[in-house]
Design an enzyme around this catalytic site. Structure first.
Site, short mmCIF file in Angstrom:
data_model
loop_
_atom_site.label_atom_id
_atom_site.label_comp_id
_atom_site.label_asym_id
_atom_site.label_seq_id
_atom_site.Cartn_x
_atom_site.Cartn_y
_atom_site.Cartn_z
N TYR A 108 8.23 5.72 17.62
CA TYR A 108 8.35 5.89 16.16
C TYR A 108 9.47 6.89 15.84
O TYR A 108 10.32 6.63 14.97
CB TYR A 108 7.00 6.35 15.60
CG TYR A 108 7.01 6.61 14.10
CD1 TYR A 108 7.08 5.55 13.20
CD2 TYR A 108 6.92 7.90 13.59
CE1 TYR A 108 7.07 5.79 11.83
CE2 TYR A 108 6.91 8.14 12.23
CZ TYR A 108 6.98 7.09 11.35
OH TYR A 108 6.98 7.33 9.98
N SER A 165 0.85 -1.20 0.00
CA SER A 165 0.00 0.00 0.00
C SER A 165 0.88 1.25 0.00
O SER A 165 2.11 1.16 0.07
CB SER A 165 -0.92 0.00 1.24
OG SER A 165 -0.15 0.01 2.42
N GLY A 166 0.22 2.41 -0.07
CA GLY A 166 0.86 3.69 0.21
C GLY A 166 2.07 4.03 -0.65
O GLY A 166 2.08 3.84 -1.88
N ILE A 167 3.08 4.59 0.00
CA ILE A 167 4.25 5.12 -0.71
C ILE A 167 5.02 3.98 -1.41
O ILE A 167 5.53 4.16 -2.52
CB ILE A 167 5.18 5.86 0.28
CG1 ILE A 167 4.43 7.03 0.94
CG2 ILE A 167 6.44 6.37 -0.42
CD1 ILE A 167 5.16 7.65 2.14
P1 NAP Z 1 1.39 2.19 4.74
O1 NAP Z 1 0.39 2.36 3.65
O2 NAP Z 1 0.92 1.69 6.07
O3 NAP Z 1 2.56 1.26 4.20
C1 NAP Z 1 3.50 0.67 5.04
C2 NAP Z 1 4.03 -0.57 4.37
O4 NAP Z 1 5.03 -1.17 5.21
C3 NAP Z 1 2.94 -1.62 4.15
O5 NAP Z 1 3.12 -2.14 2.86
C4 NAP Z 1 3.25 -2.66 5.20
O6 NAP Z 1 2.91 -3.96 4.81
C5 NAP Z 1 4.76 -2.55 5.25
N1 NAP Z 1 5.31 -3.25 6.39
C6 NAP Z 1 5.01 -3.08 7.71
N2 NAP Z 1 5.75 -3.95 8.43
C7 NAP Z 1 6.51 -4.66 7.57
C8 NAP Z 1 7.47 -5.70 7.69
N3 NAP Z 1 7.80 -6.22 8.87
N4 NAP Z 1 8.07 -6.18 6.57
C9 NAP Z 1 7.75 -5.70 5.36
N5 NAP Z 1 6.83 -4.73 5.17
C10 NAP Z 1 6.23 -4.23 6.27
O7 NAP Z 1 2.10 3.57 5.05
P2 NAP Z 1 3.04 4.52 4.16
O8 NAP Z 1 2.68 5.89 4.52
O9 NAP Z 1 3.04 4.13 2.74
O10 NAP Z 1 4.46 4.21 4.83
C11 NAP Z 1 5.63 4.00 4.06
C12 NAP Z 1 6.82 4.63 4.76
O11 NAP Z 1 6.60 6.05 4.84
C13 NAP Z 1 7.02 4.15 6.20
O12 NAP Z 1 8.40 3.95 6.43
C14 NAP Z 1 6.51 5.32 7.04
O13 NAP Z 1 7.14 5.37 8.29
C15 NAP Z 1 6.89 6.48 6.15
N6 NAP Z 1 6.15 7.73 6.39
C16 NAP Z 1 4.80 7.79 6.24
C17 NAP Z 1 4.14 8.98 6.49
C18 NAP Z 1 2.65 9.14 6.35
O14 NAP Z 1 2.11 10.17 6.78
N7 NAP Z 1 1.95 8.21 5.74
C19 NAP Z 1 4.86 10.10 6.90
C20 NAP Z 1 6.25 10.02 7.05
C21 NAP Z 1 6.88 8.81 6.78
P3 NAP Z 1 1.69 -4.84 5.38
O15 NAP Z 1 0.62 -4.65 4.38
O16 NAP Z 1 2.24 -6.21 5.39
O17 NAP Z 1 1.37 -4.32 6.75
#
Ligand code: NAP
Length: 293
Positions: free
Chosen positions: A165, A27-29
């Site tokens: 976090y 999902s997401g980024i």
């Molecule tokens: P997201 O949609 O929740 O995506 C997170 C991804 O990480 C999901 O695909 C999840 O997979 C995966 N993941 C979690 N635990 C894992 C593991 N043990 N091994 C492999 N994959 C795992 O959120 P996102 O916003 O795209 O987050 C991507 C990155 O951006 C993260 O590092 C987050 O900290 C960073 N970020 C996000 C934001 C924001 O506002 N959204 C802001 C700053 C930084 P599952 O489907 O298996 O859970």
């Protein structure tokens, strides 16, 4: 777009036919980065911890008319990381870049939580990055490749109820800021991407019932309510799309001389900038203290 400078040892490059491995693409980024990288001509290894959750990724690839190599990889499992990287080398013969994207949020404060909670947050967000980077480096070194890591503005500024976090993302930034000149000396570029709020599954994946969390927070309840209200508003009104954040990740993969640290929006740049010119820490305390006053 940010100012760009070249890490030591990097050469300008084209992306076409290069192989990139991305973590956390369900999902997401991560999903948006996989599509953007494939569109840009990378052979794209899109990894997930549970391949059964690849539905949205496959649909997005079909819609974009791109091919992905979808593989299992859990960043907290050393054997899974090693076997995925070995498989990529066996099947593609090279690895030009990794994108450490997998991560998970956590909301809480230490008096109400456990040390084990903090360890879990560090496992995914920090040791996952360490593990994947270590496995990839020998192969990246052979081709002058890159390590691009999705950190956060939370890797620069500590924010209320984000102790675990932000600690993990600070660790990521310290690890990579230290590694960057060393890796640069052997021809590998190291870059961190710092999003602010992004409208992904990130908030829902934290999985808390907000009303209940406030009710259970004891003396921290009012401050937690203030934090959640501000965060809900920011995500509702000021979040960028995953595709916008992914464009900056792609720039870190493809531009000839990306900077070490790349924010994904003007808002993220402004916020991180508060810290980076706040030599005694008072500006950050004033700003984040006001969120929960
Ligand atoms: P997201 O949609 O929740 O995506 C997170 C991804 O990480 C999901 O695909 C999840 O997979 C995966 N993941 C979690 N635990 C894992 C593991 N043990 N091994 C492999 N994959 C795992 O959120 P996102 O916003 O795209 O987050 C991507 C990155 O951006 C993260 O590092 C987050 O900290 C960073 N970020 C996000 C934001 C924001 O506002 N959204 C802001 C700053 C930084 P599952 O489907 O298996 O859970």
């Amino acid at each position: 777009m940010c100012a760009h400078t070249q890490n030591a040892g990097e050469e300008p490059r084209m992306s076409t036919n290069k192989v990139v491995l991305i973590t956390g693409t369900s999902s997401g980024i991560g999903l948006a980065t996989a599509i953007a990288a494939a569109r840009a001509g990378f052979r794209t290894v899109a990894t997930l911890r549970d391949p059964a959750r690849a539905g949205a990724l496959r649909e997005a690839a079909a819609e974009a008319g791109v091919e992905l190599d979808v593989r299992a990889l859990d960043v907290t499992d050393a054997a899974s990381v090693a076997s995925c990287v070995e498989g990529v080398l066996a099947d593609h013969g090279r690895l030009d870049a990794v994108v450490n994207n997998a991560g998970a949020g956590h909301v809480g404060t230490i008096e109400n939580g456990t040390v084990e909670d903090v360890r879990q947050v560090m496992e995914v967000n920090f040791f996952g990055v360490v593990q994947v980077t270590k496995a990839a480096l020998p192969h990246l070194r052979e081709v002058g490749g890159r390590v691009v890591t999705v950190s956060s503005v939370g890797g620069v500024i500590g924010q209320p109820f984000n102790e675990a976090y932000c600690a993990a993302k600070f660790a990521v930034e310290g690890f990579l800021e230290s590694l960057a000149p060393v890796a640069g000396a052997v021809g590998v570029g190291v870059h961190v991407v710092e999003p602010g709020a992004v409208a992904s599954e990130f908030v829902s994946n934290v999985g808390i019932d907000q009303e209940r969390a406030v009710a259970d927070a004891g003396p921290y309840g009012p401050a937690l309510a203030g934090y959640l209200a501000r965060t809900n508003e920011a995500f509702a009104n000021a979040a960028q799309s995953p595709a916008e954040a992914a464009e900056v990740v792609l720039a870190a993969l493809t531009e000839p001389r990306p900077a070490f640290r790349l924010q994904t929006s003007a808002a993220a740049r402004g916020f991180a900038g508060v810290k980076l010119s706040d030599l005694d820490g008072s500006a950050v305390q004033r700003l984040t203290g006001a969120w929960i006053a």
